[in-house]
Write an enzyme that holds these catalytic residues in place. Structure first.
Site, PDB file in Angstrom:
ATOM      1  N   GLN A 156      -4.647  -1.443   9.630  1.00 52.26           N
ATOM      2  CA  GLN A 156      -4.572  -2.704   8.984  1.00 52.26           C
ATOM      3  C   GLN A 156      -5.239  -3.871  10.040  1.00 52.26           C
ATOM      4  O   GLN A 156      -4.498  -3.937  11.202  1.00 52.26           O
ATOM      5  CB  GLN A 156      -2.786  -3.072   8.595  1.00 52.26           C
ATOM      6  CG  GLN A 156      -2.635  -4.440   8.104  1.00 52.26           C
ATOM      7  CD  GLN A 156      -3.399  -4.484   6.659  1.00 52.26           C
ATOM      8  OE1 GLN A 156      -3.497  -3.430   5.894  1.00 52.26           O
ATOM      9  NE2 GLN A 156      -3.914  -5.741   6.397  1.00 52.26           N
ATOM     10  N   LYS A 196       0.913  -1.127   0.151  1.00 55.95           N
ATOM     11  CA  LYS A 196      -0.109   0.056   0.092  1.00 55.95           C
ATOM     12  C   LYS A 196       0.892   1.316  -0.020  1.00 55.95           C
ATOM     13  O   LYS A 196       0.511   2.242  -0.732  1.00 55.95           O
ATOM     14  CB  LYS A 196      -0.923  -0.043   1.279  1.00 55.95           C
ATOM     15  CG  LYS A 196      -2.123  -0.944   1.166  1.00 55.95           C
ATOM     16  CD  LYS A 196      -2.660  -1.198   2.382  1.00 55.95           C
ATOM     17  CE  LYS A 196      -3.810  -2.215   2.303  1.00 55.95           C
ATOM     18  NZ  LYS A 196      -4.507  -2.505   3.642  1.00 55.95           N
ATOM     19  N   ASP A 213     -11.302   2.673   3.828  1.00 63.89           N
ATOM     20  CA  ASP A 213     -11.541   1.429   3.809  1.00 63.89           C
ATOM     21  C   ASP A 213     -13.003   0.752   3.557  1.00 63.89           C
ATOM     22  O   ASP A 213     -13.500  -0.161   3.018  1.00 63.89           O
ATOM     23  CB  ASP A 213     -10.955   0.581   5.104  1.00 63.89           C
ATOM     24  CG  ASP A 213      -9.771  -0.419   4.717  1.00 63.89           C
ATOM     25  OD1 ASP A 213      -9.625  -0.639   3.422  1.00 63.89           O
ATOM     26  OD2 ASP A 213      -9.399  -0.661   5.736  1.00 63.89           O
TER      27      ASP A 213
END
Ligand code: NAP
Length: 296
Positions: free
Chosen positions: A98, A54, A121
């Site tokens: 994460q 990422k 997200d």
């Protein structure tokens, strides 16, 4: 019929090239550099490599990234303090924590602490709720990536019979909700199947589009699809393979060879859905930065 392959790597590269142009324009016209805040707790190798990918993708696209790597014994309070700092930071347009987090940290408390306007997200209940009622929302990355793959392969969604196998919060449920919306990414008729579904193949055989997200190899075999169906394979599974140096290979949830003989379009694993997930995270971050443009 031998299916055409949906090349996820190419489609992801196309979207990233479009984003790079948009970012350059945002910088030139408005002085806004999109920014993504990333938090990784601990040393789980899969999470670490995902986060590294990422960060690399951000750098390539021209997105500023604020990377925070905490030790596995970091406290929930430390993590929440970082989230709060990024909520307040105008240079950060998207926040990504994460998952999974170590077991001593309450994952849902951390996700709830993210400002929904920076929830790139798309996992915050506010984002999910907005999407379900058809308001503008950050769309979670894997399902949105799947819709992009279909649209950019000219697959008609309107009126299509879609069968999704899998009902997780990160794939099946949000994807079903996106596909039933009254909008250009939807208007499909959707059935969601799972382990308690009776006669799975009766559902899948009806489908114009079958989407497998089970995490089990060979969930979808050739006898389970109709001729000419479009097949999207979300699964990523390791199977032992002594012929490979690393001792395993990656396969999806679909019995690829025989299904590809019968389908009209199919995604490979790897190289199908996978490359789209990070790409749609970049997309959401840029979208969030665009929303901060002051009128006038
Ligand atoms: P998950 O949370 O384990 O959910 C799996 C779902 O599949 C569950 O709803 C389960 O039903 C259903 N299922 C399992 N076996 C089945 C069977 N034989 N017949 C019918 N339904 C079955 O998995 P997930 O997080 O959604 O992930 C699914 C797969 O996609 C995994 O391989 C994962 O690695 C991959 N994935 C890839 C990406 C990417 O970017 N490429 C992103 C996310 C996930 P129940 O609810 O009844 O248990």
């Amino acid at each position: 019929m031998a299916a055409r392959i949906i090349d996820g790597k190419q489609i992801a590269a196309d979207i990233r090239a479009e984003l790079k142009k948009t970012i350059a324009q945002l910088v030139a016209d408005h002085g806004i550099t999109p920014g993504l805040g990333v938090v990784l707790v601990g040393d789980d190798p899969a999470s670490r490599s995902y986060v590294t990918a990422k960060e690399r993708a951000c750098a390539e696209a021209g997105i500023y990234s604020d990377d925070n790597h905490l030790p596995a014994d970091a406290t929930q309070a430390e993590l929440l303090a970082i989230v709060e700092r990024m909520n307040q930071d105008p240079k950060i347009h998207g926040i990504l924590v994460q998952l999974p987090l170590p077991s001593h940290i309450d994952e849902s408390a951390v996700l709830l602490a993210i400002d929904p306007d920076k929830d790139v997200d798309g996992f915050h209940p506010v984002s999910v709720g907005r999407m379900v009622i058809g308001e503008k929302a950050f769309l979670s990355c894997t399902p949105h990536g799947i819709i992009q793959l279909l649209q950019r392969s000219n697959v008609q969604l309107e009126g299509a019979e879609v069968v999704i196998v899998g009902r997780s919060n990160i794939v099946g449920k949000p994807l079903a909700n996106m596909l039933i919306q009254k909008w250009d990414k939807g208007n499909a008729t959707v059935t969601v199947c799972h382990t308690r579904t009776k006669n799975l193949s009766e559902h899948t055989r009806r489908a114009d589009i079958v989407i497998a997200a089970t995490g089990r190899p060979n969930t979808i075999t050739a006898d389970m699809i109709k001729d000419g169906a479009v097949v999207i394979d979300v699964g990523v599974n390791r199977v032992d393979d002594p012929t490979r140096k690393r001792g395993y290979r990656l396969v999806g949830d679909v019995d690829f060879g025989p299904v590809a003989e019968k389908a009209s379009l199919i995604t490979p694993v790897p190289g199908g859905v996978g490359p789209m997930t990070i790409t749609m995270l970049l997309y959401n971050t840029v979208d969030s930065a665009k929303a901060t443009i002051q009128p006038g």
